[in-house]
Enzyme design. Structure first.
Site, short mmCIF file in Angstrom:
data_model
loop_
_atom_site.label_atom_id
_atom_site.label_comp_id
_atom_site.label_asym_id
_atom_site.label_seq_id
_atom_site.Cartn_x
_atom_site.Cartn_y
_atom_site.Cartn_z
N ASP A 1 6.66 35.79 18.53
CA ASP A 1 6.58 36.93 19.45
C ASP A 1 7.84 37.01 20.31
OD1 ASP A 1 4.71 39.03 20.78
OD2 ASP A 1 5.60 37.93 22.44
N TYR B 1 13.91 40.06 25.85
CA TYR B 1 14.08 38.60 25.87
C TYR B 1 15.50 38.20 25.43
CZ TYR B 1 8.90 38.60 25.75
OH TYR B 1 7.56 38.82 25.98
N HIS C 1 6.41 47.73 25.32
CA HIS C 1 6.27 46.53 26.16
C HIS C 1 5.39 46.78 27.39
CE1 HIS C 1 8.62 42.56 26.86
NE2 HIS C 1 7.45 42.48 27.45
N GLN D 1 -1.40 43.81 23.55
CA GLN D 1 -1.04 42.48 24.08
C GLN D 1 -1.14 42.52 25.61
OE1 GLN D 1 3.08 40.14 24.46
NE2 GLN D 1 2.51 40.33 22.30
N LEU E 1 -1.38 29.95 28.55
CA LEU E 1 -1.39 28.67 29.27
C LEU E 1 -1.24 28.87 30.77
CD1 LEU E 1 0.98 26.72 26.82
CD2 LEU E 1 -1.52 26.75 26.85
N SER F 1 6.70 27.37 24.30
CA SER F 1 7.29 26.12 24.78
C SER F 1 8.63 25.92 24.10
CB SER F 1 6.37 24.92 24.46
OG SER F 1 7.03 23.73 24.86
N ARG G 1 5.44 19.62 22.71
CA ARG G 1 4.45 20.61 23.16
C ARG G 1 4.23 21.68 22.10
NH1 ARG G 1 6.67 21.68 29.29
NH2 ARG G 1 5.90 19.75 30.24
N1 LIG Z 1 3.98 41.47 26.80
C1 LIG Z 1 4.36 40.90 27.92
O1 LIG Z 1 4.56 41.55 28.96
C2 LIG Z 1 4.55 39.44 27.97
C3 LIG Z 1 4.77 38.80 29.20
C4 LIG Z 1 4.92 37.42 29.21
C5 LIG Z 1 4.84 36.71 28.04
N2 LIG Z 1 4.66 37.34 26.84
C6 LIG Z 1 4.61 36.59 25.56
O2 LIG Z 1 3.66 35.53 25.65
C7 LIG Z 1 4.31 34.28 25.47
C8 LIG Z 1 3.65 33.20 26.30
O3 LIG Z 1 3.60 33.53 27.66
P1 LIG Z 1 4.48 32.79 28.78
O4 LIG Z 1 5.74 32.31 28.17
O5 LIG Z 1 4.55 33.71 29.92
O6 LIG Z 1 3.56 31.59 29.28
P2 LIG Z 1 2.67 30.39 28.67
O7 LIG Z 1 2.78 30.31 27.20
O8 LIG Z 1 1.32 30.56 29.29
O9 LIG Z 1 3.32 29.13 29.36
C9 LIG Z 1 4.61 28.69 29.06
C10 LIG Z 1 4.94 27.55 30.02
O10 LIG Z 1 4.04 26.45 29.80
C11 LIG Z 1 4.79 25.28 29.48
N3 LIG Z 1 4.04 24.60 28.42
C12 LIG Z 1 3.85 25.04 27.14
N4 LIG Z 1 3.09 24.18 26.45
C13 LIG Z 1 2.79 23.16 27.29
C14 LIG Z 1 2.06 21.97 27.12
N5 LIG Z 1 1.47 21.68 25.98
N6 LIG Z 1 1.97 21.12 28.18
C15 LIG Z 1 2.58 21.43 29.36
N7 LIG Z 1 3.28 22.56 29.58
C16 LIG Z 1 3.40 23.43 28.54
C17 LIG Z 1 6.13 25.77 29.00
O11 LIG Z 1 7.12 24.81 29.29
P3 LIG Z 1 8.34 24.43 28.28
O12 LIG Z 1 8.77 25.69 27.59
O13 LIG Z 1 9.37 23.89 29.21
O14 LIG Z 1 7.82 23.40 27.33
C18 LIG Z 1 6.33 27.02 29.86
O15 LIG Z 1 6.80 26.67 31.14
C19 LIG Z 1 5.76 34.59 25.88
O16 LIG Z 1 6.67 33.61 25.44
C20 LIG Z 1 5.95 35.94 25.24
O17 LIG Z 1 6.16 35.83 23.85
C21 LIG Z 1 4.50 38.69 26.80
#
Ligand SMILES: NC(=O)c1ccc[n+]([C@@H]2O[C@H](COP(=O)([O-])OP(=O)(O)OC[C@H]3O[C@@H](n4cnc5c(N)ncnc54)[C@H](OP(=O)(O)O)[C@@H]3O)[C@@H](O)[C@H]2O)c1
Length: 284
Positions: free
Chosen positions: A50, A55, A113, A171, A200, A241, A246
């Site tokens: 994704d 990004y 988006h 999404q 997460l 991550s 992770r």
């Molecule tokens: N459509 C939208 O508006 C929108 C907005 C936000 C996100 N997204 C999508 O959703 C994806 C996920 O959301 P997100 O990146 O906001 O947050 P997330 O996946 O909820 O959390 C990511 C964070 O958690 C940490 N993490 C991941 N796995 C872990 C584990 N097993 N143990 C401890 N910490 C862990 C990561 O650290 P490290 O990376 O340092 O390991 C990072 O800081 C995004 O990457 C993107 O593709 C979409």
């Protein structure tokens, strides 16, 4: 059903294409590390990436897909049209710019988006997506961060204009502290497959006792509990991550199942606690 899920289980979209039920997100993944972490994810077994125009890492995602040696059709790649590219003309250019950068022949999914820019811009962006889908450049199309009022507006546009199209995927930020029952209900009733971003909660709830206790009960981490919760809600979670261990742990969620009591403990029906932007409430 969820005990039978695996990392390569797919869900059928209205477009008739298949999408893997666990994705790998790359928001805030710097372009210079993106190829290697996406490659690690693909080597771990993820088949669903994704990304988004904003990004600024679509190209390294595509580079990792090529470097993996996997067949293109075995990987599901998503990008998104950003808020600054809303409107028919800008959206068309954004889609073409994405292909020029990635070198991909097609994208599996493109989303709007966020519902910014007003109705004309939203509907024009949708038209650009429908045309790209008809041209075979994009296989499935959808939206992100739409509130029920935006969804209803799009549904009416689809039904009353010549443009048509089907919303394959929606999404949203979704986790136990933001269950968004109204939006999820709308999506289910309208055959829209639901993806969960920030599944997460960006690690902000890692120390919540309820996650620690359920994790200990199953010999799993708080993060694995949250990914499992998302899958068992019927969502397609997109954990992010950049840390190799992770990335592996977040995919190791198919050998256990949360039971009814666990799911009940994670049911906070009135909770509304976004951890990031919330365009669903935008009224323009
Ligand atoms: N459509 C939208 O508006 C929108 C907005 C936000 C996100 N997204 C999508 O959703 C994806 C996920 O959301 P997100 O990146 O906001 O947050 P997330 O996946 O909820 O959390 C990511 C964070 O958690 C940490 N993490 C991941 N796995 C872990 C584990 N097993 N143990 C401890 N910490 C862990 C990561 O650290 P490290 O990376 O340092 O390991 C990072 O800081 C995004 O990457 C993107 O593709 C979409």
């Amino acid at each position: 059903m969820s005990s039978q899920l695996t990392l390569t289980t797919t869900v059928k979209l209205p477009s008739s294409h298949d999408m893997q039920v666990l994705g790998y997100g790359v928001y805030q993944t710097p372009a210079d590390v993106c190829e290697s972490v996406v490659l690690h994810a693909l080597n771990t077994g993820y088949r669903h990436i994704d990304s988004a125009r904003v990004y600024r890492n679509e190209k390294p995602c595509a580079d990792a897909m090529r470097a993996s040696g996997l067949k293109r059709e075995d990987i599901f790649f998503t990008s998104k049209i950003g808020p600054r590219d809303m409107g028919y003309d800008k959206a068309k250019k954004a889609i073409e710019a994405s292909f020029a950068e990635t070198g991909l022949d097609y994208a599996d999914l493109f989303l709007i988006h966020a519902p910014y820019g007003g109705k004309t811009a939203r509907c024009g962006t949708w038209q650009a997506l429908v045309e790209a889908q008809k041209a075979g450049r994009i296989r499935s199309i959808g939206i992100s961060n739409y509130g029920v009022h935006h969804l209803q507006e799009l549904k009416e546009f689809i039904e009353t204009s010549e443009v048509g199209g089907k919303i394959d995927v929606g999404q949203w930020e979704l986790h136990p502290w933001l269950p968004r029952h109204d939006i999820v209900k709308w999506a289910r009733e309208n055959n829209v497959v639901v993806q969960a971003w920030s599944p997460l909660v960006r690690a902000e709830r890692a120390h919540e006792a309820v996650l620690q206790e359920i994790g200990a009960k199953h010999g799993k981490t708080w993060a694995q509990v949250l990914i499992r919760w998302s899958l068992q809600q019927g969502f397609v979670p997109l954990p992010k991550s950049v840390t190799p261990k992770r990335i592996e742990d977040n995919a190791d969620v198919f050998d256990f199942e949360l039971d009814t009591e666990d799911m009940k403990r994670l049911d906070f029906p009135d909770s509304y606690a976004p951890c990031s932007w919330d365009p669903t409430v935008s009224r323009d």
